[in-house]
Design a protein around this motif. Structure first.
Motif, mmCIF file in Angstrom:
data_model
loop_
_atom_site.group_PDB
_atom_site.id
_atom_site.type_symbol
_atom_site.label_atom_id
_atom_site.label_comp_id
_atom_site.label_asym_id
_atom_site.label_seq_id
_atom_site.Cartn_x
_atom_site.Cartn_y
_atom_site.Cartn_z
ATOM 1 N N ALA A 7 -18.576 158.538 -3.772
ATOM 2 C CA ALA A 7 -18.267 157.568 -2.548
ATOM 3 C C ALA A 7 -19.553 156.623 -2.524
ATOM 4 C CB ALA A 7 -17.838 158.417 -1.587
ATOM 5 N N GLY A 8 -20.426 156.799 -3.259
ATOM 6 C CA GLY A 8 -21.530 155.851 -3.269
ATOM 7 C C GLY A 8 -22.690 156.443 -2.093
ATOM 8 N N ILE A 9 -22.288 157.644 -1.419
ATOM 9 C CA ILE A 9 -23.342 158.411 -0.526
ATOM 10 C C ILE A 9 -24.429 158.647 -1.166
ATOM 11 C CG2 ILE A 9 -23.666 160.426 1.075
ATOM 12 C CD1 ILE A 9 -20.447 160.100 1.480
ATOM 13 N N GLY A 10 -24.504 159.308 -2.419
ATOM 14 C CA GLY A 10 -25.647 159.586 -3.071
ATOM 15 C C GLY A 10 -26.602 158.416 -3.312
ATOM 16 N N ARG A 11 -25.898 157.346 -3.867
ATOM 17 C CA ARG A 11 -27.024 156.097 -4.205
ATOM 18 C C ARG A 11 -27.499 155.485 -2.838
ATOM 19 N NH1 ARG A 11 -27.285 153.074 -8.373
ATOM 20 N NH2 ARG A 11 -25.364 153.849 -9.120
ATOM 21 N N THR A 12 -26.834 155.622 -1.631
ATOM 22 C CA THR A 12 -27.384 155.058 -0.451
ATOM 23 C C THR A 12 -28.408 156.003 -0.106
ATOM 24 O OG1 THR A 12 -25.112 154.102 0.146
ATOM 25 C CG2 THR A 12 -26.711 154.604 1.966
ATOM 26 N N GLU A 18 -41.889 164.651 -3.933
ATOM 27 C CA GLU A 18 -40.915 164.983 -4.762
ATOM 28 C C GLU A 18 -39.880 164.841 -3.906
ATOM 29 O OE1 GLU A 18 -39.431 169.082 -7.149
ATOM 30 O OE2 GLU A 18 -41.189 169.070 -5.993
ATOM 31 N N LEU A 19 -38.424 164.613 -4.635
ATOM 32 C CA LEU A 19 -37.023 164.767 -3.998
ATOM 33 C C LEU A 19 -36.855 166.204 -4.621
ATOM 34 C CD1 LEU A 19 -34.522 164.212 -2.868
ATOM 35 C CD2 LEU A 19 -33.944 162.488 -4.794
ATOM 36 N N LYS A 20 -36.783 167.163 -4.055
ATOM 37 C CA LYS A 20 -36.565 168.417 -4.451
ATOM 38 C C LYS A 20 -35.420 168.727 -4.658
ATOM 39 C CE LYS A 20 -37.769 172.658 -5.455
ATOM 40 N NZ LYS A 20 -38.490 172.809 -6.589
ATOM 41 N N ARG A 21 -34.457 168.204 -3.749
ATOM 42 C CA ARG A 21 -33.028 168.628 -3.709
ATOM 43 C C ARG A 21 -32.185 167.429 -2.851
ATOM 44 N NH1 ARG A 21 -32.141 174.445 -3.669
ATOM 45 N NH2 ARG A 21 -33.446 173.858 -5.468
ATOM 46 N N MET A 22 -31.168 167.072 -3.638
ATOM 47 C CA MET A 22 -29.974 166.279 -2.797
ATOM 48 C C MET A 22 -28.749 166.789 -3.459
ATOM 49 S SD MET A 22 -29.592 162.129 -2.793
ATOM 50 C CE MET A 22 -29.335 161.829 -4.783
ATOM 51 N N VAL A 23 -27.838 167.287 -2.312
ATOM 52 C CA VAL A 23 -26.590 168.212 -2.811
ATOM 53 C C VAL A 23 -25.612 167.616 -1.694
ATOM 54 C CG1 VAL A 23 -25.595 170.179 -2.993
ATOM 55 C CG2 VAL A 23 -27.956 170.025 -3.243
ATOM 56 N N LEU A 24 -24.634 167.029 -2.288
ATOM 57 C CA LEU A 24 -23.419 166.464 -1.454
ATOM 58 C C LEU A 24 -22.403 167.492 -1.659
ATOM 59 C CD1 LEU A 24 -23.869 162.675 -2.338
ATOM 60 C CD2 LEU A 24 -24.736 164.047 -0.235
ATOM 61 N N LEU A 25 -21.391 167.466 -0.511
ATOM 62 C CA LEU A 25 -20.151 168.040 -0.735
ATOM 63 C C LEU A 25 -19.207 167.456 -1.810
ATOM 64 C CD1 LEU A 25 -19.083 168.023 3.294
ATOM 65 C CD2 LEU A 25 -19.622 170.124 1.636
ATOM 66 N N PRO A 26 -18.708 168.338 -2.569
ATOM 67 C CA PRO A 26 -17.579 167.830 -3.705
ATOM 68 C C PRO A 26 -16.811 166.622 -3.098
ATOM 69 C CG PRO A 26 -18.240 170.127 -3.844
ATOM 70 C CD PRO A 26 -18.745 169.682 -2.436
ATOM 71 N N SER A 27 -16.297 166.857 -1.882
ATOM 72 C CA SER A 27 -15.316 166.089 -1.133
ATOM 73 C C SER A 27 -15.880 164.653 -1.153
ATOM 74 C CB SER A 27 -14.835 166.512 -0.266
ATOM 75 O OG SER A 27 -15.867 166.693 0.950
ATOM 76 N N VAL A 28 -17.144 164.177 -1.018
ATOM 77 C CA VAL A 28 -17.606 162.959 -0.915
ATOM 78 C C VAL A 28 -18.493 162.615 -2.032
ATOM 79 C CG1 VAL A 28 -17.942 163.390 1.550
ATOM 80 C CG2 VAL A 28 -20.009 163.911 0.148
ATOM 81 N N GLN A 29 -18.616 163.290 -3.000
ATOM 82 C CA GLN A 29 -19.213 162.764 -4.380
ATOM 83 C C GLN A 29 -18.420 161.648 -5.016
ATOM 84 O OE1 GLN A 29 -20.006 166.248 -7.071
ATOM 85 N NE2 GLN A 29 -21.040 167.361 -5.138
#
Length: 172
Positions: A92-97, A79-90
């Protein structure tokens, strides 16, 4: 747009103030169910989990965190339980990578057969990302989580090992 470099490093207990702050950010809160510090400590220590800090950009600064669970699941369902990024980088493709790194880790390194997650119904941006990366909706748990303004549904999505392999072959 050129993708920023992204890497995952194991979370240390000294990172937990950062993790909690990202989770508690008012932009992120509607889309997750925050954990207590002790739950994050457990995920760092428990062998069935992997807790990572997402580092991105030229200086690999902390950009968020991710949690995998089921890393020792006998049914090979992770399970991917959680993926949370700083709002300032959302955006920018970081989540996809990051999602691609996690899928490779799950299937190639940890031997998963099934990689799954649940996402809140109101998190349309995340749902679109998961679909675009090959996750398939399996079902909905209607109004199963309480929110600050009522209830939200959870959408269960997954990708199977052969689907991931096919997507990898098609991308090359």
């Amino acid at each position: 747009m050129t993708a920023l470099p992204v890497r995952l490093r194991p979370t240390m207990t000294s990172d937990l103030d950062f993790v909690i702050s990202v989770e508690q950010d008012t932009v992120n809160r509607p889309f997750i169910t925050p954990w207590e510090r002790i739950q994050h400590e457990g995920a760092i220590r428990f062998p069935d989990s992997r807790h990572f800090i997402v580092e991105a950009g030229a200086g690999y600064t902390s950009a968020g965190f991710v949690i995998l669970q089921g890393c020792r699941n006998p049914h090979r369902s992770m399970e991917l339980k959680r993926m949370v990024l700083l709002p300032s980088v959302q955006g920018a493709g970081i989540g996809r990578t990051c999602l691609r790194l996690l899928a490779a880790m799950a299937f190639r390194d940890l031997g998963a057969h099934r990689f799954w997650l649940d996402v809140k119904g109101r998190n349309l941006r995340a749902q679109a990302l998961y679909r675009s990366e090959g996750f398939v909706e399996e079902g909905r748990l209607r109004e199963s989580v309480r929110t600050d303004d009522g209830f939200d549904s959870l959408i269960v999505m997954s990708m199977l090992e052969d689907e991931h392999e096919h997507a990898q072959r098609s991308a090359t």
